[in-house]
Design an enzyme around this catalytic site. Structure first.
Site, PDB file in Angstrom:
ATOM      1  N   LYS B 185     -18.273  -1.871  45.920  1.00 60.59           N
ATOM      2  CA  LYS B 185     -18.212  -3.253  46.412  1.00 60.59           C
ATOM      3  C   LYS B 185     -16.922  -3.489  47.186  1.00 60.59           C
ATOM      4  O   LYS B 185     -15.835  -3.217  46.680  1.00 60.59           O
ATOM      5  CB  LYS B 185     -18.320  -4.223  45.242  1.00 60.59           C
ATOM      6  N   GLY B 260     -17.660 -14.549  38.099  1.00 56.94           N
ATOM      7  CA  GLY B 260     -18.954 -13.974  37.713  1.00 56.94           C
ATOM      8  C   GLY B 260     -19.726 -13.331  38.854  1.00 56.94           C
ATOM      9  O   GLY B 260     -20.900 -12.977  38.689  1.00 56.94           O
ATOM     10  N   GLY B 262     -19.448 -10.334  40.195  1.00 52.70           N
ATOM     11  CA  GLY B 262     -19.847  -8.948  39.880  1.00 52.70           C
ATOM     12  C   GLY B 262     -20.970  -8.903  38.866  1.00 52.70           C
ATOM     13  O   GLY B 262     -21.920  -8.108  39.006  1.00 52.70           O
TER      14      GLY B 262
END
Lengths: 571, 571
Positions: B185, B260, B262
């Site tokens: 990511k 939150g 991820g």
């Protein structure tokens, strides 16, 4: 259009965790979510659980329960409503009571006195009753026991056999609770519609019917798909508050998918309260509506109770069979996929962006060789003349499409808006006539020219689409021409500025200036705003968005072919 | 129509609990729900947490983590996909690895190696890395580290500055993971669109663009509502699997609402996998599609990854500002209120039931004094004649309304169905002509009679509505007459059977028999089935349902006035 997302009302659940996901904080969070509330959770106990039963419990230390509570209340998003479920034991109850009683502004508290799970597991020892009564009930606004739990709270073992018994039980329990409104859940005692009719013929108790009376044509329809007649069995919940008693009569659903029903109902009650407590403009409701004057307790409206019960009944009735035992209810029945997100400052035109991203011919339409040659001033004169004469025909039908839309909406504002655009198009077409005259084609000659296949295909497609659907179909059918010509106008203007296209001396400069000009671009802006507002209001379903996406893609394909017709001099 | 509710795919999250509701199992359950999956949860640790940070952690004993797991897997609803999040510590990781490795059929496992919270709290000690690598990674199908977590997994401290560095990091990490696909990511390294363009001009890496290129008309629209131009900044996620590398380029959203993110992404990946693993008919996908042949690992499609990332990006971009710190994302952006529940065996005609329950004049229409007198045979002959001659006019327009519907739908099946009904109505009108002839009114006299106000108001309302909306508007506009007359026919038949109305010897017996007869009731059944199927498919929004409800209510009001016209002999 409002672009700042609305902050959802905050609903906190204080309850146990059900690893299986059907009850406890899991059911509560799912319920709050589908009502559009923001869910948070303070966990009192973990259970190892599935549809067959509770296999293990890990009680969370009461001090860590309070630590979680403190974290939730320390943030600036204070819960509007709190649902209290499985409370683990007397120490946790007392810790909760101590903390909640010190809050400067107490949220609405709904207590589901979870004592026994659907599968029969004892989730709160009888010994906890005293702590509940002394430490927590004085703070609670609404309590939702079922019949066995009402017995525990009363210290008796009631076994009501008829509606009169249930009403007597409610009448006995309400003053014992000493404050909260009471919703006595009747799921343990199935009754019949006629029993209710008989009862209310004698006693003057108002009834809310959530179980509709049989309709003959629907009963007939049931028989054709091999379903038995609609059951006469009903479940009656009894609401007791300072206004008196109300019976809420719902259908009795024959199913084993009842795991978490009580959790779901109390979470739905908290959510419906939280939604009602907020005015439509997003601010909190006036306190005079939200509070009982007599007791200082917050008051939930009968309409909120009705909506919460109705939601829960449908969740039970539409649940698929899942798991080996009592399966979970269907929490998601009241939402459907939303394909287009709400417009925000990050993406103020999500639907227009969606349509363009899903129109395979968009780039080929905007950057067509015809457009490039026009921008360079190298487009053959006969190509432009062929194009502009056909575009004159197109505009007539394009104006008619707007008028067709105006003829088929009911509100005067939309009638006016679409009529105004039709009028603008009539004026725009004068530019075409002047162009044509400057190329030696008279108004009469123009009107006498036949329509080419490409012009007819596109114009009649737009017109038929605008005639065949609702207002969203109309707005999308006319969009490709509007925003596509705006995009072409702005792109050519940018190319001229960058020295990539020719401005002064270009024989088509007037055309380019018109489509990049304030009048046309203003129309584009209004077109985008109108469409985005309407889509945000209508929230079209996946099926509808697919159809609208197809219409727009088809229009861009036909627009592309229209340029090509100009280049090819085709009929 | 299928009436058994579809069992949703089951997604399990194994993670920590965030009391604030924005991350952890709360984010995971919210995400699974809005994707239409069934969410369950095994909690590894409780956190006292809010948008400002983590104030406390209560680690769940590893043996109770396994107890929760056992309960979930002991049920017959085995998870299709599992998301692994905050894993508390080495003992929990080893316990999870031991349990998951013994499963006879392993679900898809996506691991979000949650090591540091958005607020900077260390959620997994560096010392747990070895347990993760030895006990869990060998079982995982997809791992989703961010750049710092990639560093922890590599035992290094990478600080990539450009896209080439990120690709190099992915190339280094993928073989070290030794099996799982890798989604690295890129949120910690904002890049620009042109940086991506430059990179892919040199390196042959496929790109999925989720950040659309600026559109001139939308940029112009932004400026009119005082928004800055669309940012050129992008976030690039790197997917590495056995097919090679893919860059997924999304918009970079300037917001603090990232709490939150991820958790949400990994739960969305598990949900999108679970949805894809199921064939449209509800059975599990063929294993040859679901498994990588080379490694025995399950394979997630690039399309599922794209959908999960896109969902998460929109959740961030549409989040309202909530809490004092990093607020939660907007999990519910992809659902909208669904007003009409799916048809089930408990309620096979929910939309028809809804319309009837919300038509205030329904009972007055069905049980109108005209109907009662007709059933008793006491209706004055001139009232019936006035009614039946006007109903002849009505039927002409009623047939036209169906033809109007047929003229404006695109699919041949619906064209045929509506045309068939128009034909039936033409035949039904022959009964009226025969009636009129039996009362001495010739066909020519009938055609010459003017329309009464009540007949014209109703007939033209139905026709205009059928001409002005989409297919749902058409179906609802014609419904009241269809099912209302069926209801009247069945009700009178029941009254005759009960001795409350007159059958034999009643001058209106033929009329009564026709509307309770197999031909007409068959049409009623088909009408209900067609409408319910279409509504289940379209899932109309709240705005649309409100409009349809109004149309039906208006029709029942006009039907009631139509009977009254017969009684009053009014014009």
């Amino acid at each position: 259009m409002k672009l700042d997302p609305v902050v959802p009302p905050h609903v906190l659940t204080i309850a146990g965790s059900d690893s299986g996901g059907g009850a406890g904080i899991q059911a509560d969070l799912k319920t709050a979510s589908v009502f559009g509330c923001y869910g948070s959770s303070v966990i009192t106990a973990l259970t190892a659980q599935n549809t067959l039963g509770v296999q293990g419990v890990h009680v969370v230390p009461p001090e860590f329960v309070v630590e979680q509570l403190k974290s939730v209340f320390a943030d600036d998003l204070v819960p509007t409503a709190v649902k209290l479920g499985m409370l683990a034991g007397p120490a946790t109850i007392s810790a909760l009571g101590s903390y909640l009683s010190t809050l400067p502004s107490r949220p609405f508290l709904v207590l589901d006195p979870v004592m026994i799970s659907t599968s029969g597991h004892e989730l709160l020892a009888h010994s906890a009753r005293d702590a509940l009564t002394s430490d927590l009930l004085p703070l609670v606004d609404l309590a939702t026991p079922n019949i066995p739990e009402a017995g525990v709270l009363l210290g008796s073992n009631p076994s009501p056999n008829c509606l009169a018994d249930v009403v007597a039980l409610g009448r006995e329990l309400y003053p014992v609770l000493n404050g909260p409104a009471l919703l006595l859940k009747g799921g343990h005692l199935p009754l019949t519609r006629s029993a209710v009719d008989e009862f209310i013929a004698k006693e003057d108790v108002p009834v809310v019917w959530l179980a509709p009376r049989p309709i003959a044509v629907i009963e007939d329809y049931r028989s054709t798909i091999n379903l038995p007649p609609q059951s006469e069995d009903v479940v009656v919940d009894l609401l007791v508050d300072e206004d008196g008693m109300t019976l809420i009569v719902g259908p009795c659903v024959d199913t084993s998918s009842t795991h978490g029903t009580g959790c779901t109902l109390s979470a739905a009650l908290a959510s419906c309260y939280a939604l009602e407590a907020r005015q439509p403009n997003g601010t909190k409701a006036d306190k005079s509506n939200g509070f009982k004057k007599a007791t200082g307790r917050k008051r939930i409206s009968h309409d909120a109770v009705r909506r919460a019960i109705s939601y829960t009944q449908t969740a039970v009735a539409t649940a698929p069979k899942m798991g080996c035992g009592n399966g979970p209810v269907n929490h998601g029945h009241n939402v459907a996929p939303r394909v287009i997100a709400a417009p925000t400052t990050h993406n103020p035109a999500p639907f227009t962006s969606h349509l363009i991203a899903n129109a395979p011919d968009w780039d080929a339409y905007i950057k067509h060789p015809f457009v490039i040659a026009l921008g360079n001033g190298t487009l053959p004169r006969e190509a432009f003349v062929h194009y502009i004469t056909q575009d004159y025909h197109y505009l007539r039908h394009y104006a008619r499409a707007h008028a067709a839309g105006a003829s088929r909406v009911e509100d005067m504002a939309t009638i006016a808006a679409l009529s105004d655009i039709a009028l603008h198009i009539a004026r725009e077409s004068e530019m075409h006539i002047e162009f044509c005259e400057s190329f030696g084609i008279t108004r009469a000659a123009l009107a006498a020219l036949p329509e080419s296949a490409a012009a007819s295909a596109y114009a009649r497609y737009v017109l038929d689409t605008a005639n065949s659907g609702d207002v969203l179909d109309v707005l999308v059918a006319v969009l490709s021409c509007l925003i596509g010509y705006g995009e072409v106008g702005l792109w050519l203007k940018e190319r001229v500025a960058a020295g990539e296209a020719v401005g002064d001396g270009n024989p088509y400069k007037r055309w380019m200036d018109d489509y990049a000009g304030a009048d046309f671009i203003g129309a584009v802006r209004r077109g985008i705003a109108t469409l985005e507002e309407r889509v945000a209001l209508e929230q079209p379903s996946a099926a509808k968005v697919a159809r609208l996406t197809h219409i727009f893609a088809e229009c861009t394909r036909l627009e592309r072919a229209f340029w090509q017709m100009g280049l090819d001099l085709s009929w």
